[in-house]
Design a protein around this motif. Structure first.
Motif, PDB file in Angstrom:
ATOM      1  N   LYS A 118     -37.281  -9.309  29.380  1.00 41.80           N
ATOM      2  CA  LYS A 118     -36.037  -9.032  30.379  1.00 41.80           C
ATOM      3  C   LYS A 118     -35.089 -10.101  30.401  1.00 41.80           C
ATOM      4  CE  LYS A 118     -35.649  -8.095  35.315  1.00 41.80           C
ATOM      5  NZ  LYS A 118     -36.341  -7.878  36.455  1.00 41.80           N
ATOM      6  N   SER A 119     -35.310 -11.227  30.527  1.00 38.66           N
ATOM      7  CA  SER A 119     -34.308 -12.436  30.778  1.00 38.66           C
ATOM      8  C   SER A 119     -33.395 -12.439  29.397  1.00 38.66           C
ATOM      9  CB  SER A 119     -34.971 -13.758  31.337  1.00 38.66           C
ATOM     10  OG  SER A 119     -35.842 -14.129  30.551  1.00 38.66           O
ATOM     11  N   ARG A 163     -24.000  -8.531  31.684  1.00 38.17           N
ATOM     12  CA  ARG A 163     -24.250  -9.764  32.460  1.00 38.17           C
ATOM     13  C   ARG A 163     -22.818 -10.608  32.991  1.00 38.17           C
ATOM     14  NH1 ARG A 163     -29.663 -10.656  32.415  1.00 38.17           N
ATOM     15  NH2 ARG A 163     -30.803  -9.863  30.297  1.00 38.17           N
TER      16      ARG A 163
END
Length: 158
Positions: free
Chosen positions: A83-84, A102
Protein backbone atom coordinates in the motif's frame (compact mmCIF):
# COMPACT_ATOMS: atom_id res chain seq x y z
CA UNK A 1 23.54 -24.87 -43.58
CA UNK A 2 20.59 -26.40 -41.76
CA UNK A 3 22.03 -25.39 -38.43
CA UNK A 4 22.50 -21.82 -39.67
CA UNK A 5 18.91 -21.69 -41.00
CA UNK A 6 17.56 -23.02 -37.72
CA UNK A 7 19.53 -20.47 -35.67
CA UNK A 8 18.46 -17.65 -37.99
CA UNK A 9 14.81 -18.68 -37.72
CA UNK A 10 15.08 -19.04 -33.94
CA UNK A 11 16.72 -15.61 -33.62
CA UNK A 12 14.07 -13.97 -35.77
CA UNK A 13 11.28 -15.60 -33.78
CA UNK A 14 12.76 -14.47 -30.46
CA UNK A 15 13.39 -10.97 -31.80
CA UNK A 16 9.88 -10.54 -33.17
CA UNK A 17 8.25 -12.20 -30.15
CA UNK A 18 10.07 -10.01 -27.67
CA UNK A 19 8.88 -6.87 -29.48
CA UNK A 20 5.26 -7.86 -28.92
CA UNK A 21 5.55 -8.24 -25.18
CA UNK A 22 3.93 -5.66 -22.96
CA UNK A 23 6.58 -3.67 -21.15
CA UNK A 24 6.47 -3.67 -17.35
CA UNK A 25 5.34 -0.17 -16.47
CA UNK A 26 4.20 1.65 -13.37
CA UNK A 27 2.56 4.52 -15.25
CA UNK A 28 -1.20 4.77 -15.71
CA UNK A 29 -2.48 2.65 -18.55
CA UNK A 30 -5.23 3.34 -21.05
CA UNK A 31 -8.70 3.15 -19.55
CA UNK A 32 -11.42 1.38 -21.51
CA UNK A 33 -14.32 3.62 -20.55
CA UNK A 34 -17.64 1.89 -19.96
CA UNK A 35 -15.89 -1.51 -20.14
CA UNK A 36 -13.27 -1.55 -17.36
CA UNK A 37 -14.80 -2.45 -14.01
CA UNK A 38 -14.08 -0.95 -10.61
CA UNK A 39 -12.00 -3.41 -8.61
CA UNK A 40 -14.03 -2.79 -5.45
CA UNK A 41 -17.66 -2.14 -6.40
CA UNK A 42 -17.58 -3.87 -9.83
CA UNK A 43 -19.39 -0.99 -11.57
CA UNK A 44 -18.33 0.01 -15.08
CA UNK A 45 -15.96 2.95 -15.03
CA UNK A 46 -17.55 5.65 -17.13
CA UNK A 47 -16.99 8.98 -15.40
CA UNK A 48 -13.73 10.32 -16.78
CA UNK A 49 -13.31 13.02 -14.12
CA UNK A 50 -12.89 10.73 -11.12
CA UNK A 51 -11.22 7.49 -12.28
CA UNK A 52 -8.32 6.03 -10.30
CA UNK A 53 -5.60 3.48 -11.02
CA UNK A 54 -3.40 1.78 -8.46
CA UNK A 55 -0.26 0.02 -9.68
CA UNK A 56 1.53 -2.70 -7.73
CA UNK A 57 5.17 -1.52 -7.95
CA UNK A 58 6.54 -5.09 -7.92
CA UNK A 59 4.26 -6.85 -10.40
CA UNK A 60 3.18 -3.75 -12.38
CA UNK A 61 -0.42 -5.00 -12.20
CA UNK A 62 -2.98 -2.21 -12.63
CA UNK A 63 -6.17 -2.01 -10.54
CA UNK A 64 -8.87 0.38 -11.73
CA UNK A 65 -11.54 2.24 -9.75
CA UNK A 66 -14.46 4.56 -10.46
CA UNK A 67 -13.87 6.83 -7.43
CA UNK A 68 -10.98 7.64 -5.07
CA UNK A 69 -13.18 6.34 -2.25
CA UNK A 70 -13.33 2.85 -3.74
CA UNK A 71 -9.55 2.88 -4.26
CA UNK A 72 -8.70 3.91 -0.69
CA UNK A 73 -11.20 1.49 0.87
CA UNK A 74 -9.96 -1.36 -1.36
CA UNK A 75 -6.38 -0.84 -0.15
CA UNK A 76 -7.55 -1.27 3.45
CA UNK A 77 -10.19 -3.97 2.94
CA UNK A 78 -7.83 -6.17 0.93
CA UNK A 79 -4.94 -5.58 3.37
CA UNK A 80 -2.59 -4.69 0.52
CA UNK A 81 0.97 -5.14 1.84
CA UNK A 82 2.46 -2.80 -0.78
CA UNK A 83 0.00 0.00 0.00
CA UNK A 84 2.65 2.59 0.95
CA UNK A 85 4.69 1.87 -2.20
CA UNK A 86 1.70 1.76 -4.56
CA UNK A 87 1.61 4.17 -7.48
CA UNK A 88 -1.80 5.85 -7.35
CA UNK A 89 -3.10 7.88 -10.28
CA UNK A 90 -6.30 9.87 -10.53
CA UNK A 91 -7.72 11.81 -13.44
CA UNK A 92 -7.53 15.57 -13.21
CA UNK A 93 -11.19 16.62 -13.00
CA UNK A 94 -10.62 19.47 -15.45
CA UNK A 95 -8.30 17.94 -18.09
CA UNK A 96 -8.92 14.22 -17.68
CA UNK A 97 -5.16 13.58 -17.65
CA UNK A 98 -3.65 11.14 -15.18
CA UNK A 99 -1.93 12.82 -12.22
CA UNK A 100 -0.26 11.52 -9.07
CA UNK A 101 -3.04 11.07 -6.50
CA UNK A 102 -0.68 11.60 -3.56
CA UNK A 103 0.35 15.08 -4.74
CA UNK A 104 -2.98 16.17 -6.23
CA UNK A 105 -5.07 18.95 -4.70
CA UNK A 106 -8.63 17.89 -3.89
CA UNK A 107 -11.94 19.66 -3.63
CA UNK A 108 -14.65 18.04 -1.54
CA UNK A 109 -17.84 19.30 -3.15
CA UNK A 110 -18.22 17.24 -6.34
CA UNK A 111 -20.87 14.74 -7.30
CA UNK A 112 -18.81 11.57 -7.83
CA UNK A 113 -19.76 8.03 -8.88
CA UNK A 114 -19.74 6.59 -5.35
CA UNK A 115 -20.72 9.82 -3.53
CA UNK A 116 -17.39 10.47 -1.81
CA UNK A 117 -17.28 13.96 -3.35
CA UNK A 118 -13.55 14.33 -4.04
CA UNK A 119 -12.22 15.73 -7.31
CA UNK A 120 -8.47 16.00 -8.01
CA UNK A 121 -6.58 18.85 -9.63
CA UNK A 122 -3.09 20.20 -10.15
CA UNK A 123 -2.14 23.73 -9.10
CA UNK A 124 -2.68 24.85 -12.71
CA UNK A 125 -6.15 23.34 -13.10
CA UNK A 126 -7.62 24.01 -9.65
CA UNK A 127 -10.80 26.12 -9.95
CA UNK A 128 -10.93 29.23 -7.78
CA UNK A 129 -13.20 29.48 -4.77
CA UNK A 130 -13.20 25.86 -3.61
CA UNK A 131 -12.21 24.47 -0.24
CA UNK A 132 -9.14 22.27 -0.84
CA UNK A 133 -7.56 19.35 0.99
CA UNK A 134 -4.58 17.06 0.43
CA UNK A 135 -4.40 13.30 -0.13
CA UNK A 136 -3.84 12.49 3.55
CA UNK A 137 -7.03 14.32 4.48
CA UNK A 138 -8.94 12.55 1.69
CA UNK A 139 -7.74 9.19 3.05
CA UNK A 140 -8.78 10.20 6.58
CA UNK A 141 -12.28 11.30 5.49
CA UNK A 142 -13.18 8.37 3.22
CA UNK A 143 -14.04 5.82 5.96
CA UNK A 144 -16.21 8.44 7.69
CA UNK A 145 -18.07 9.20 4.45
CA UNK A 146 -18.48 5.47 3.76
CA UNK A 147 -20.01 4.97 7.19
CA UNK A 148 -22.40 7.93 6.72
CA UNK A 149 -23.38 6.76 3.21
CA UNK A 150 -24.03 3.22 4.48
CA UNK A 151 -26.24 4.56 7.26
CA UNK A 152 -28.26 6.58 4.73
CA UNK A 153 -28.80 3.50 2.57
CA UNK A 154 -29.60 1.10 5.40
CA UNK A 155 -31.56 3.58 7.49
CA UNK A 156 -28.96 3.42 10.25
CA UNK A 157 -29.44 -0.31 10.89
CA UNK A 158 -25.85 -1.28 10.26
Amino acid sequence: MRKFSFLLLLSLTLFIGSGCQKKADNSAEKMHWDRDMCERCKMAISERKYAVQIVNPSTHKHYKFDDIGCAVLWLDEEHIPWKSEAKIYITDAKTGKWIDARTAIYTDDSITPMAFGFAAYTKKTLPAGHHTIDFKEVVRKIPLIEKANTQKVTGGTQ
